[in-house]
Design an enzyme around this catalytic site. Sequence first.
Site, PDB file in Angstrom:
ATOM      1  N   GLU A 245       0.948  -1.170   0.127  1.00 19.05           N
ATOM      2  CA  GLU A 245       0.123   0.092  -0.075  1.00 19.05           C
ATOM      3  C   GLU A 245       0.904   1.453   0.040  1.00 19.05           C
ATOM      4  O   GLU A 245       0.470   2.181  -0.629  1.00 19.05           O
ATOM      5  CB  GLU A 245      -0.881   0.089   1.315  1.00 19.05           C
ATOM      6  CG  GLU A 245      -2.044  -1.073   1.344  1.00 19.05           C
ATOM      7  CD  GLU A 245      -3.146  -0.959   0.233  1.00 19.05           C
ATOM      8  OE1 GLU A 245      -3.032   0.238  -0.326  1.00 19.05           O
ATOM      9  OE2 GLU A 245      -4.025  -1.825   0.251  1.00 19.05           O
ATOM     10  N   ASP A 389      -5.183  -9.952  -8.086  1.00 17.40           N
ATOM     11  CA  ASP A 389      -5.652  -9.263  -8.971  1.00 17.40           C
ATOM     12  C   ASP A 389      -4.608  -8.468  -9.628  1.00 17.40           C
ATOM     13  O   ASP A 389      -4.245  -8.663 -11.071  1.00 17.40           O
ATOM     14  CB  ASP A 389      -6.834  -8.025  -8.680  1.00 17.40           C
ATOM     15  CG  ASP A 389      -6.208  -7.243  -7.230  1.00 17.40           C
ATOM     16  OD1 ASP A 389      -5.253  -7.655  -6.732  1.00 17.40           O
ATOM     17  OD2 ASP A 389      -6.862  -6.331  -6.952  1.00 17.40           O
ATOM     18  N   GLU A 564     -12.368   0.188  -9.803  1.00 17.22           N
ATOM     19  CA  GLU A 564     -12.204  -0.721 -10.890  1.00 17.22           C
ATOM     20  C   GLU A 564     -13.075  -0.703 -12.041  1.00 17.22           C
ATOM     21  O   GLU A 564     -12.659  -0.931 -13.237  1.00 17.22           O
ATOM     22  CB  GLU A 564     -12.150  -2.270 -10.316  1.00 17.22           C
ATOM     23  CG  GLU A 564     -10.690  -2.585  -9.190  1.00 17.22           C
ATOM     24  CD  GLU A 564     -11.032  -1.661  -8.093  1.00 17.22           C
ATOM     25  OE1 GLU A 564      -9.992  -1.643  -7.485  1.00 17.22           O
ATOM     26  OE2 GLU A 564     -11.871  -1.687  -7.522  1.00 17.22           O
ATOM     27  N   THR A 652      -1.398   0.546 -10.156  1.00 12.25           N
ATOM     28  CA  THR A 652      -2.772  -0.142  -9.721  1.00 12.25           C
ATOM     29  C   THR A 652      -3.650   1.022  -9.087  1.00 12.25           C
ATOM     30  O   THR A 652      -4.614   0.804  -8.282  1.00 12.25           O
ATOM     31  CB  THR A 652      -2.427  -1.260  -9.080  1.00 12.25           C
ATOM     32  OG1 THR A 652      -3.581  -2.183  -9.138  1.00 12.25           O
ATOM     33  CG2 THR A 652      -1.667  -1.195  -7.772  1.00 12.25           C
TER      34      THR A 652
END
Length: 685
Positions: A245, A389, A564, A652
Site C-alpha cells: 500500500e 488481482d 475498478e 494499480t
Amino acid sequence: MYSRDPFNLRKAPPSALGYLQTAASRAQKATEKAAEAVTETVQAATEKVKDADMSFKLPQAIPNFDSAQRKFEDHVWNKFSGDEKGLPMYKDKPTSYGVKRGGGRWGKKRIAVIALVVFGALYWLGWAGSGEGGEGVDSGKKSSWIPTTQSGKKGVDWNTRRESVRDAFLLSWKGYEEHGWGYDEYHPVSKTGRYMAQPNGMGWIIVDALDTLMVMNLTKELKHAREWVSTTLNYEKDQDVNTFETTIRMLGGLLSAHYLQDALPGLKPESANEEDLFLEKAADLADRLMGAFDSPSGVPWASVILKSGEGKPSHADGGASSTAEATTLQLELKYLAFLTGEPHYWEKAEKVMEVIDNNGAKDGLVPIFVYADKGTFRGEEVRLGSRGDSYYEYLLKQYLQTQKQEPVYLDMWNESLNGVKKHLLAYSRDAHLTVLAERPSGLDGNLHPKMDHLVCFYPGTIALGVTGGLTVAEARKLPGWGKAQEDDLVLARELMKTCMAMYRVNPTGLAGEITHFELADPPRMYRQEVLQSKGNLETNAEDAGWMKDLIVKPADSHNLQRPETVESLFYMWRITGDELYREWGWEMFENFVKHTIVENGGGFTSVSDVRTVPPPSRDNMESFWLAETLKYFYLLFSPNDLLPLDQIVLNTEAHPFPRFDASKKRFKTGWKRIPRNEKGELVRS
C-alpha cells in the site's frame, strides 16, 4: 504531446449546496427553460422546508455485516501498540468491517432537501448541453447487446460532464482540507480523521491525490499540498506500514507527481529548488522500503518499519505475504531506478518475479499467498479478486512500461489469460453473463461463482493487452492482428457488461463489494463454448430477467467507492471509441453523487448497503476515491490526448508513469524463465 486546452479554474464550492448550485448554473447555460424550471423547483422546496420537520434519524438497528468468510483476511496491516483499530483499507482486500450502529443524524435540513430536489431535476434534465460526438469509434463488428440507441448519443457535452466530476473532487477535497487536513483517514460525515503514525501522519490522502490535482489543473489546491509535502512529510515513524500500500499510494503518488509537473503545462514549481521535491521524497521512502526485500527468498515482507527499514512478516495468514502485493511494486521501483540510475531498485523488484515464476504455477495462475522466507506458495486458492488481482495487471504493464523490451512479461500475461479462459470463465445460468469465478481449492477444485468488485479491472486490462494502448482502428492496421485479438475484444466487452450488471442489479445503481452468480449445473464454461450474453441490462420488470442471475449477500453489500469498474470503462472507451462506455460511466457517477454525497460540505462517503435507498453511511472516504475513482471518471470524459494510453502506464493506484527506453540506462531483464513442457510443468536441467 498533451492537450493544452484550457481548464476552467473556478473557485471550489464550499459545500454540497455550492456544488449543486454550480451544476444548476451549467443547466442554465444549456437551456434557459431548464434553468427556470430548476429555480422554481428549488424555491418551492425552500418554502416547504421552513415549515417542515427539520430532522429524521437513521434506523437504530443496522445489522452486523461481519462475515466468517475470509476471516483470516480481516486483520490490521498496520498496528499501533495497544491500538487494533482498522486503518486505511487494503486496496486489494474486500472486507466485512462492521457498520456503525445506532443513530446519527442524516439531517433533513434545508441543504439536504434543496440538494435532493436540485439533483433530481438535473438528473431528469441529463446535466447536458450541446455536445460532441465520439472519437475513433470502433468500426468493427460489435456484440448485438450494444444497442445503437445508446452507443453514440448526440447532444452530450462531455466537457460539462467532466467539469461536474471536477466539482465533485473539489467538494471532497475542500471537506478534507477543512476538517481532516493531514489525516491519513478521513470521516466526512462526522468530519473527523486519524493519523496512521505520529507525529503528523503519513500524508496518505494528500500524496495519493497529488497527480489528480495536476490532471484537473487545480493549481491552488496543488500549492497547498506541495507545501505540506515540503514542510511536514517525513518518514521518521517507528511504525510498520504495509509494503504494498505504501508503494502504490505513496511512492507511486510522488513519482507520478514528479513526472506530471514536467509533462503537463503550467505545473512546474515557481522555485527551481523545488523541482526535485517529489523525487527526493520518493527516493527517501523507497530506501526505507528496501528493508522489506531483505528476506531469505527476495519476496518482500508484508510490512516494514519506516524509521529503521526493518521488514516484518504479515500479522496474519500464517505470516505469508499476499501474492498480488509482492508482485505489484515493480512499476514504481523500475521507474525510480530509471530516474535515479540506481540499479538496486530494479534488481530487487524483478527478483520477486523470478521467484514467483520459478514456483511453476499451472497455466499461469498463481495461488494468492506466498511465504517471504521460503519463496513458496501457501495453499492453492486462485482468484483474480483480492490478493491475486494486480499480479496479472503488472505482467502486462511491465511489458508496456519498458517499451516492449521485456517480452518475458508478455509471455507470462498471455499464459495467464489463457489460464483464465481455461479454468475461471463461466456463464451465468439464464442471461449468459460472463463470470470470472474463483477456485478456492486450486484449479482441480470446485468453481466458486463470485466476483469481487476488484475483478472489474480485468476487462479494461484485456483490451489494453490487445492493442497496447492504441485505438482498435489503429491496432487493426498492424501486422499480427487476427481472430485471437478480435475474440479477446469480445471477451473484454462481455466482462465489462457483467461488471455493469453488478451496479444495475441494485436499487442504488451502485455495486456491492462482492457479487455472486447463479450458474447452470454443471457450469457452462468458456473453454467449452463461447456464448453471447442476453439482453441490454434493462431494469424494468419486463426485461429484467438477467437480474435473477446475480446475488448480493448482506455481508457483501457495502460500497467502498472503488475504482475498478470505471477504470475498465476508461480503457474500453479510449480503445474502442464506443460512447456506451462513457454513458455507463456517467450513470455510475450520477449514482455516486445521488447516494453518497454528505451534507454541509463533508464530501462523499462509502456506504453500507447498496440494496437500500438511501444507503446507510459508513462515514469513511478512502484515498483511492480521490486518487483513482474520480480521476478515472475525469479521464473518461476528457479528450483522448490527456494522458494518451500508448505513451503512459497507470499503476494499480491510477498513478501515471511514462513508458521509457530502459536500454538508455543499461537496464534489462536479469532473469530467464525455466522452460515448460506441453503440460506447462517446469523442465529443470
